[in-house]
Structure formats: C-alpha cells, structure tokens
Design an enzyme around this catalytic site. Structure first.
Site, PDB file in Angstrom:
ATOM      1  N   LYS A 160       0.791  -1.417  -0.068  1.00 60.06           N
ATOM      2  CA  LYS A 160      -0.040  -0.076  -0.014  1.00 60.06           C
ATOM      3  C   LYS A 160       0.799   1.069   0.020  1.00 60.06           C
ATOM      4  O   LYS A 160       1.936   1.265   0.599  1.00 60.06           O
ATOM      5  CB  LYS A 160      -0.892   0.158   1.275  1.00 60.06           C
ATOM      6  CG  LYS A 160      -2.120   0.752   1.115  1.00 60.06           C
ATOM      7  CD  LYS A 160      -3.161  -0.140   0.192  1.00 60.06           C
ATOM      8  CE  LYS A 160      -4.643   0.575   0.047  1.00 60.06           C
ATOM      9  NZ  LYS A 160      -5.541  -0.523  -0.834  1.00 60.06           N
TER      10      LYS A 160
ATOM     11  N   GLY B 212     -26.306  -0.022   2.148  1.00 59.47           N
ATOM     12  CA  GLY B 212     -25.512   0.460   1.276  1.00 59.47           C
ATOM     13  C   GLY B 212     -25.395   0.266  -0.128  1.00 59.47           C
ATOM     14  O   GLY B 212     -25.756  -0.846  -0.633  1.00 59.47           O
TER      15      GLY B 212
ATOM     16  N   ASN C 294     -21.987   1.852  -5.876  1.00 57.17           N
ATOM     17  CA  ASN C 294     -21.699   1.054  -7.132  1.00 57.17           C
ATOM     18  C   ASN C 294     -21.872  -0.392  -7.054  1.00 57.17           C
ATOM     19  O   ASN C 294     -22.577  -1.002  -7.623  1.00 57.17           O
ATOM     20  CB  ASN C 294     -20.348   1.212  -7.676  1.00 57.17           C
ATOM     21  CG  ASN C 294     -20.463   2.587  -8.293  1.00 57.17           C
ATOM     22  OD1 ASN C 294     -21.435   3.372  -8.690  1.00 57.17           O
ATOM     23  ND2 ASN C 294     -19.154   3.155  -8.370  1.00 57.17           N
ATOM     24  N   VAL C 295     -21.300  -0.985  -5.772  1.00 59.37           N
ATOM     25  CA  VAL C 295     -21.352  -2.435  -5.500  1.00 59.37           C
ATOM     26  C   VAL C 295     -22.518  -2.863  -5.058  1.00 59.37           C
ATOM     27  O   VAL C 295     -23.182  -3.902  -5.762  1.00 59.37           O
ATOM     28  CB  VAL C 295     -20.031  -2.733  -4.618  1.00 59.37           C
ATOM     29  CG1 VAL C 295     -20.143  -4.373  -4.291  1.00 59.37           C
ATOM     30  CG2 VAL C 295     -18.636  -2.605  -5.308  1.00 59.37           C
TER      31      VAL C 295
ATOM     32  N   TYR D 161     -25.534  -1.542  -5.134  1.00 59.69           N
ATOM     33  CA  TYR D 161     -26.883  -1.592  -6.054  1.00 59.69           C
ATOM     34  C   TYR D 161     -26.572  -2.839  -7.119  1.00 59.69           C
ATOM     35  O   TYR D 161     -27.548  -3.283  -7.517  1.00 59.69           O
ATOM     36  CB  TYR D 161     -26.894  -0.130  -6.950  1.00 59.69           C
ATOM     37  CG  TYR D 161     -28.013   0.022  -7.712  1.00 59.69           C
ATOM     38  CD1 TYR D 161     -29.281   0.444  -6.962  1.00 59.69           C
ATOM     39  CD2 TYR D 161     -28.229  -0.277  -8.949  1.00 59.69           C
ATOM     40  CE1 TYR D 161     -30.412   0.589  -7.699  1.00 59.69           C
ATOM     41  CE2 TYR D 161     -29.176  -0.073  -9.642  1.00 59.69           C
ATOM     42  CZ  TYR D 161     -30.401   0.145  -8.855  1.00 59.69           C
ATOM     43  OH  TYR D 161     -31.542   0.289  -9.905  1.00 59.69           O
TER      44      TYR D 161
END
Length: 362
Positions: A96, A193, A196-197, A199
């Site tokens: 990271k 929630g 994007n994911v 939905y």
C-alpha cells in the site's frame, strides 16, 4: 487471533506501539519513505509480503493528522492486501502507498510525477493502483515514469461489477453452507448501502429471486431499488436489525460492533464492505451466536482480481474463474471453522497466513 484489516480500525491507538516492532510482529518485508525536496511530496510505501508475487495495492492521496498515522494506515492496508490476494490464490503480495496530502496549496501533478519515480525506484516489488483520493488520470501520470501500475484509463474498466459478482458468489456459498440451499429464490436479504457495488449486488439478487430490504443515505438510490427491484426500504439506522436470512453490509466498516451485534436477526453476514468487524473479537461473538460470517477481504476480492488481471494480462475467462473461486475459498473456510469450532474470521486469517508462510498474529 487478530483479524486482518481489523488490526486497528483507528490509527490513533496504534501510535502507542513502536513502528518497527509492529512491522516485525506482523510479518512485514519493507517500509519505504520518500521526501521529494523539489516538490515537497512526502510518500510511504509499505510492502507486507512478496512471497507469492509483487506487492500490489492502491495509493491513497489524503490528509493525515500526522506522519505516524499515515505510516500505520499504509501498513494496516498492506497487510490486508496480502491476505486478500492469498485468500483467492492470486500470484501477488500485498502493499500500500500513501501520498500525504498537504492542507495548503500544492502542485498535484508534480507530486504524482515524483511518486511515479519513487515507485519505479522500487524495481517492481510494489505495483500501485487506485485508492482513496486518486483517480485514473493520476495513474496515467504515474505510468509515465514506471510500468508498475495496475489502474490506467486505457484499461476501460470499473472494478465494481467484479466485486459485486464475487460478493454474490460469496453469499451463495454462505447460503449453501449454512442453510443447505442451492438457490437464493425466496430468501430475504438486507443490504446496507447502495453504492456502485451494493446496487449491482441488489440487481443480481433480484434476478435470482431474492426478497430485498435496503437502506442508503442517498434517497435516489433507495428509490431506484424500490422501483427496479421491488425492494423494501428502511432507515439506515435500522437495516442491521431487520429479520432476514442474510445481512449484507456494503457501506462503511465497523458495522459489526458492541452495539449492533446484539441486534442482528440474521443467520449470515456476507457483504462487500471492508473492515466489517469493529474488533477481531466480534468474529468470535458472531460464531457464538451461530451467525456465519463471510470474511470481508475474501468475499470482496473480486475488485482485486479485476485490477490484477489488467496488470498480469489475465485472460477474461480465467478472471471469471477466479471470481467464481471466491465461492470455493469461502466454502473451505466455513468447513474448517465448523470442524475446529472456531470463528470463520479467524480461520480466514489462518489460511492466509499459512499460504504466506507467516506465524499467526495475536
């Protein structure tokens, strides 16, 4: 057993620890620091492991209260990437990067050019990608200086469909293992929630006949889910209390905590959110309550699979097989959890540690 990506959800408590002692105790390989005097850029690359391949992980470009917090954030997330890649058998390690965003005017493009040179100097041990605060055009600038970039605008790809497909396969695995059902038709799934994911996941579940209850801070997303999927809406503060077969957290982390865990009325927790357990002991509490937990870094690994495929030039058919393999990985975790009567979150960590050749962390 300390659960990955739940090592500490806040960086503040960790600054009481010595950085290098923490690195050693959690199996870190490298910590790299770069100060670019010309631009003022300050960056950190934490490489947790390269045992299975180069350390791939996103670059964060956000503000931090202090440098120590930035270092620990990079380290925590790098370890999570190692475990995520190992859990789905990708030939990658975990890393990271953090570019510390100043709280005063600066030349963003110059920072990114300097960071690209920094990544290139690491010789391929670390491969960068999108993360909080970075965009595809940032990656394009970085790629002017190094080939070690996994997210480019030319890839023409959004990882969220891959993440959603992987989460779907994870839910199917949990339902198969816990409920003995090979279909989702008629099951009640509560989704927290609808980004994007979340939905897209709702769409997949609707197509397979699941009954949906949803919550989101964005009323437009909720209205779309009601209209398109026949979902029932509840307030965001109530979604985890809904009696259901599967609770799917797809928003912020730490939703499984001291307050919420006693209010859950589900048999399965399986969703896309990172850091779902506020602390590692919450995995034990779920296990004690008979609730099956799909470890977040396993079930949401589809996005990493997608990003890795762009860097590794993986054929599309193999990418689909790898996403489908999330089902297999979770079934192995669930089976060992049952066999050893230990939390699934703990077993997920142990399996990843075994692949990485690491001693268990506590």
């Amino acid at each position: 057993m300390m659960s990955i990506d739940k090592i500490k959800n806040e960086t503040t408590p960790m600054i009481q620890d010595d950085i290098l002692d923490y690195a050693i105790s959690h199996g870190f390989g490298d910590l790299h620091f770069k100060v670019d005097n010309e631009t003022g850029m300050k960056a950190i690359v934490a490489i947790h492991s390269t045992k299975l391949g180069p350390a791939l992980g996103g670059c964060r470009f956000i503000e931090y209260p202090n440098t120590t917090s930035a270092i620990y954030d990079a380290m925590r997330l790098a370890k999570g990437m190692s475990y995520k890649a190992a859990s789905v058998n990708l030939p990658l390690g975990g890393g990271k990067a953090v570019i510390i965003k100043p709280n005063q005017p600066f030349n963003r493009e110059a920072y990114l050019h300097a960071f690209g040179r920094f990544v290139n100097d690491l010789g391929g041990r670390y491969v960068t990608a999108l993360d909080s605060g970075t965009q595809l055009n940032d990656m394009d600038i970085i790629a002017q200086h190094t080939p070690y970039v996994a997210s480019l605008s030319s890839h023409n790809g959004d990882p969220s469909p891959s993440t959603a497909k992987g989460v779907l396969r994870g839910i199917q695995a949990a339902v198969e293992f816990k409920l003995g059902k090979d279909k989702l038709e008629g099951l009640h799934i509560a989704i927290q929630g609808l980004g994007n994911v979340g939905y897209q996941l709702a769409g997949h579940l609707h197509e397979l006949g699941a009954r949906l209850t949803v919550a989101d801070v964005n009323p437009t997303s909720v209205e779309r889910a009601i209209k398109n999927f026949g979902a029932t809406a509840v307030p965001t503060e109530s979604i985890h209390k809904v009696p259901c077969d599967v609770f799917a957290p797809c928003a912020l982390g730490a939703i499984i905590n001291d307050f919420s865990i006693g209010q859950l009325q589900t048999t399965i927790v399986a969703g896309a959110a990172n850091n779902q357990l506020a602390h590692s002991y919450h995995g034990q509490l779920l296990h004690d309550k008979g609730i099956l937990y799909a470890a977040d870094y396993v079930i949401n690994a589809g996005g990493l699979i997608f990003a890795a495929s762009k860097y590794l030039h993986t054929p599309e058919n193999l990418v689909l097989q790898q996403i489908d393999g999330i089902h297999t990985s979770l079934m192995a975790i669930f089976a060992r959890s049952q066999r050893e009567n230990r939390p699934a979150s703990e077993i997920a960590d142990i399996l990843a540690q075994e692949k990485l050749g690491l001693a268990p962390t506590r």
